[in-house]
Design a protein around this motif. Structure first.
Motif: not given
Length: 230
Positions: A44-64
């Motif tokens: 979970a710590a690895t995942a939170y680090l990735a999300m914090y750094l913006g890795l794998g955060n997909l911005i969809k066409p509707d902005g979510t």
């Protein structure tokens, strides 16, 4: 601002993993159970680090945003938690055969639940999204059935173990039931609450399900083993 809860998640999960590993370093009948739970907050710590750094955060066409690392986290951590559930049920069972089969079946349903949840998140708003959301919930229902019926019956073959098992899965089931509700009302679903609030709620649920549960489940099982004379 979602960066703050993501950073807090990384720090809390990292420290929790070290604390649980330290607890599991001692010999005893639950050493393997504790070490299994120590891996959960580390992932979970690895995942939170990735999300914090913006890795794998997909911005969809509707902005979510779909946090892919969150689903990757769940794909690994929830099977580990369920493997612990199965092993704890067999602590009370008179027979030892069938444990691998239970692990395989419950983990398969769990992974289907996570993957279809990810598909629901990525799908544009409409029928397809909710078809996969419902299918994910159906897989979750299968997980709950295995936990509360055949596995609970095995654990109940020894009363103290059965009691500890039910307390553990009651706590875990209650928390897990909140996850799809947050998905449904959050930006990935109906969009009734903000992304920032959703991230904070998922952080709280993750800490309870992956850290607090690790300590309480081990404590409940240890007390049951003492009563059994283990």
């Amino acid at each position: 601002m979602v960066q703050t809860p993501l950073l807090i998640g990384f720090i809390v999960m990292s420290l929790a993993s070290l604390a649980i590993y330290a607890k599991g370093a001692h010999h005893g009948p639950l050493r393997g159970h504790t070490l299994l739970h120590a891996a959960v907050p580390f992932i979970a710590a690895t995942a939170y680090l990735a999300m914090y750094l913006g890795l794998g955060n997909l911005i969809k066409p509707d902005g979510t945003v779909t946090y892919v690392a969150r689903y990757m986290d769940w794909t690994f951590t929830t099977p580990l938690l369920l493997a612990g559930v199965v092993s704890s049920a067999f602590l009370g069972a008179r027979e030892r055969d069938g444990q691998a089969g239970f692990v395989a079946s419950i983990v398969t349903l769990d992974v289907v639940m996570i993957v279809t949840g990810l598909i629901a998140s990525l799908a544009p708003y409409g029928t397809v999204k909710w078809v996969f959301f419902v299918w994910s919930c159906a897989a979750f229902a299968g997980v709950l059935y295995l936990m509360w019926k055949p596995l609970a019956a095995l654990a109940a073959q020894h009363a103290p173990i059965g009691s500890a098992y039910r307390r553990n899965i009651g706590f875990l089931s209650l928390l897990w039931l909140i996850y799809p509700v947050v998905f449904a009302v959050g930006p990935e679903g109906l969009g009734l609450v903000s992304d920032a609030l959703t991230v904070w709620v998922f952080l709280l649920l993750d800490v309870l399900a992956k850290v607090v549960y690790a300590f309480t489940s081990e404590g409940n099982l240890r007390s049951a083993l003492v009563n059994r004379g283990a």
